[in-house]
Motif scaffolding. Structure first.
Motif, short mmCIF file in Angstrom:
data_model
loop_
_atom_site.label_atom_id
_atom_site.label_comp_id
_atom_site.label_asym_id
_atom_site.label_seq_id
_atom_site.Cartn_x
_atom_site.Cartn_y
_atom_site.Cartn_z
N MET A 519 18.90 38.66 39.70
CA MET A 519 18.52 37.39 39.11
C MET A 519 17.06 37.36 38.66
SD MET A 519 18.05 34.64 42.22
CE MET A 519 19.71 34.80 42.83
N LEU A 520 16.27 38.30 39.14
CA LEU A 520 14.85 38.36 38.78
C LEU A 520 14.65 38.98 37.40
CD1 LEU A 520 13.39 39.57 42.19
CD2 LEU A 520 13.57 37.23 41.33
N LEU A 521 15.73 39.39 36.72
CA LEU A 521 15.63 40.01 35.42
C LEU A 521 14.98 39.07 34.41
CD1 LEU A 521 16.31 42.47 33.62
CD2 LEU A 521 18.56 41.45 33.22
N SER A 522 15.27 37.76 34.50
CA SER A 522 14.64 36.77 33.60
C SER A 522 14.53 35.44 34.32
CB SER A 522 15.46 36.61 32.32
OG SER A 522 16.65 35.88 32.57
N ASP A 523 13.61 34.60 33.86
CA ASP A 523 13.42 33.28 34.50
C ASP A 523 14.67 32.44 34.42
OD1 ASP A 523 10.86 33.96 35.11
OD2 ASP A 523 9.92 32.83 33.47
N ARG A 524 15.34 32.50 33.27
CA ARG A 524 16.53 31.67 33.11
C ARG A 524 17.64 32.12 34.04
NH1 ARG A 524 14.45 29.00 31.06
NH2 ARG A 524 14.58 28.73 28.80
N LEU A 525 17.77 33.43 34.23
CA LEU A 525 18.78 33.95 35.15
C LEU A 525 18.42 33.58 36.59
CD1 LEU A 525 21.35 35.59 35.49
CD2 LEU A 525 19.98 37.68 35.57
N THR A 526 17.13 33.62 36.89
CA THR A 526 16.68 33.20 38.22
C THR A 526 17.05 31.74 38.46
OG1 THR A 526 14.83 34.74 38.12
CG2 THR A 526 14.69 32.97 39.74
N PHE A 527 16.79 30.89 37.45
CA PHE A 527 17.13 29.47 37.58
C PHE A 527 18.63 29.29 37.79
CE2 PHE A 527 18.68 25.59 35.58
CZ PHE A 527 18.04 24.65 36.36
#
Length: 629
Positions: A519-527
């Motif tokens: 999930m740390l691949l992108s901010d949106r994925l983290t969200f």
């Protein structure tokens, strides 16, 4: 509706009209991409027919179910050959190389026999042609094994050549079965053909046993037939070459004396046998029908005239036998030229002629690889940076990549081409059609094992885009994560959030729940991952933890602005819970006020939020004040 075969329009080729002969190369997708000039028509059949001057067709061998077995089985042998240690002494490796060569030949013969059965059952000419080609391939390979791989010395060279001829001239055994199964073998029409066939192949003990049947039929002639075994001499493996030569000359003189004394003049067949035993060339040529080929004639002539022939002398006898055996009006076939080159110990010419004559690279690629391991091709490098072995393996493997399943075999061939193998693999792997996710995963695994990061990203992007077009968000997200494509992962995460806003639920919960570090691949994925975690906490009635997580999502500002109102709406039920503290409520209120000022939202929702914040704040103050008192 019945299909009708329509002949394509005729295309005139100037070079063909001028009497020149054409070759070609097939590119990706079986496209004719290159035209080359050859000096002569090419054929490798065992008969005397030549192919037309111009023949344009794609190689269909890899689409034959039976020949696919040849490719699969030989692939296993090839991979095993690459594991032989280079540091072993040559004398220790030679038995292994001979064994591997025999394994290759056994695979060829197995496919040849299966093709023959199909050809007999279906009366299909294309199978018959494939049998003829495989028969020629096995014939050439076996001769190369005798001369190059096993490298039989002068003392045993002839014995090996006899075995070579016997293996490829089995009709005498078929005739012998028919003769022996008859009521009166000695009176069978093929009886003398069998006897002479045995003699011509050096199978003198079997010829003697067959002659005994004639003697038992005519007791009066018993003495005549009794003398034949006496004059038949076979070399022993325990004696030296000099001892053998002395004994052979003595035996030869004895047979010649019997012939001069007319000991067998009363029987023309026995007299013919005696003439063969002394190597009479005219008598040998009178039995062309039993010899059938010039190389059979060569080996028989060597057996009865020059049994101690040296390897370096073979080419002289081979050329003379070819000239004597062929009709003066007949031109040598490509197969004849290949065998002559082998008898001249010109292995590079053998490979060159086979490359031109055969319609695929299987034979020359595997034979050259084996010969290279035997250190027989070290002095032959090509001018464009690769040796002969690698060039042929690259061509063969590139052909395999056009097949829907055999492309997997080609990977191992590229792996064992140190110069250009990886470059070829990178180019070819991108052309494999990714028809299914299962196939895509196979290709991906191959690329990952070889650290082909660019190809890995390309495959994952292709599959992610395909899944996104089919609205399979979970699969698209999975592929984008494997590709480590942050931008595409962000795009798909927003699609997940949009679907949530429209439907009120998430799809592909298993994937989102198990994102882990991905999930740390992108901010949106983290969200996306954290927002799903918030819903799980709320569903488990862990309201305080849910409130803290929701607050962190608001303060981190990683949520899309279009999603802020959704977050504030999610905060409403939390503000009614007793577990939410005064500080949590204060922070939520503070962030909500900022959000409300920045967003143009409905007045009703604003009032509800303010009311809920006020009520929760009042309850929190009373509760925490009471605890302190």
């Amino acid at each position: 509706m019945e299909e009708v075969d329509v002949e394509p329009p005729v295309t005139n080729i100037p070079a063909a009209a001028a009497g020149k002969h054409l070759g070609f190369a097939w590119g990706p997708g079986d496209i004719l991409c290159n035209m080359m000039m050859y000096p002569c028509p090419l054929s490798l059949s065992l008969n005397t027919k030549l192919l037309p001057s111009v023949l344009v067709r794609k190689d269909e061998d890899i689409y034959s179910p039976i020949l696919r077995k040849l490719f699969n089985e030989s692939h296993h042998i090839f991979v095993g050959l690459q594991t032989i240690r280079e540091d072993l002494p040559s004398k220790n490796k030679k038995p292994q190389f001979v064994s591997i060569s025999k394994n290759y030949r056994s695979v060829i013969r197995a496919c040849m026999e299966e093709l023959q059965q199909v050809a007999d059952a279906e009366v299909a000419t294309q199978y018959g042609d494939q049998v003829s080609i495989l028969l020629a391939i096995e014939l050439i390979w076996n001769l190369c094994e005798v001369l190059f791989i096993d490298a039989a010395p002068a003392g045993s060279l002839l014995l090996h050549l006899l075995d070579w001829v016997r293996l490829h001239k089995a009709d005498v055994d078929e005739k012998a079965r028919d003769v022996l199964q008859s009521e009166s073998p000695a009176e069978h029409e093929s009886y003398w053909d069998v006897v002479l066939g045995y003699v011509l192949q050096g199978r003198l003990e079997e010829a003697r046993q067959m002659l005994v049947k004639q003697a038992s039929l005519h007791p009066a002639a018993r003495n005549i037939f009794h003398d034949v075994p006496v004059i038949i001499f076979q070399p022993s493996g325990t004696q030296t070459l000099t001892e053998f030569d002395v004994k052979w000359r003595h035996w030869h003189e004895e047979v010649d004396r019997c012939l001069q004394d007319n000991s067998f003049a009363s029987n023309q067949h026995l007299e013919a046998i005696c003439k063969i035993l002394v190597g009479d060339e005219d008598t040998l040529l009178e039995h062309k029908d039993l010899l059938s080929t010039w190389y059979h004639f060569l080996v028989t002539r060597l057996l009865f005239c020059h049994p101690t022939v040296k390897p370096t002398e073979l080419h002289y006898y081979a050329q003379s036998c070819l000239t004597m055996f062929l009709d003066s009006r007949s031109a040598p076939e490509p197969l004849d030229s290949i065998l002559l080159a082998a008898f001249e110990f010109d292995i590079h010419q053998v490979i060159k002629d086979c490359s031109i004559a055969l319609n695929n690279w299987w034979f020359v690629a595997h034979l050259t690889d084996l010969l290279d391991h035997c250190k027989l091709l070290q002095s032959h490098n090509l001018h464009f940076g690769s040796n002969l072995r690698e060039f042929l393996l690259l061509e063969y493997a590139s052909g395999l990549f056009t097949h829907h399943s055999l492309w997997q075999l080609a990977v191992d061939y590229f792996d064992h081409c140190p110069e250009f193998g990886r470059v070829y693999l990178e180019l070819q792997i991108e052309r494999v059609p990714l028809d299914t996710e299962r196939k895509a995963l196979k290709v991906l695994r191959i690329c990952e094992q070889r650290q082909m990061s660019e190809q890995v990203r390309s495959i994952c992007k292709i599959m992610a885009m395909r899944a996104l077009r089919n609205n399979r968000l979970g699969s698209a997200l999975s592929w984008s994560i494997r590709a480590k494509d942050a931008a595409f992962a962000t795009l798909i995460s927003e699609r997940f959030l949009q679907d949530y806003c429209a439907k009120g639920t998430f799809s592909d919960l298993d994937l989102i729940d198990n994102l882990g570090p991905a999930m740390l691949l992108s901010d949106r994925l983290t969200f996306l991952g954290k927002y799903r975690e918030f819903h799980k906490l709320y569903g488990e009635k862990r309201f305080r933890e849910a409130a803290k997580l929701l607050l962190s999502l608001m303060t981190a500002k990683i949520a899309p602005r279009s999603f802020w109102m959704t977050l504030l709406t999610d905060a409403l039920p939390l503000l009614e819970q007793k577990e939410v503290s005064f500080q949590d409520t204060f922070d939520l209120q503070k962030h909500t006020c900022v959000s409300l000022q920045e967003e143009d939202i409905e007045v009703t929702k604003v009032e509800l939020l303010r009311l809920a914040l006020a009520r929760n704040l009042a309850m929190a103050i009373v509760k925490e004040g009471t605890v302190e008192a």
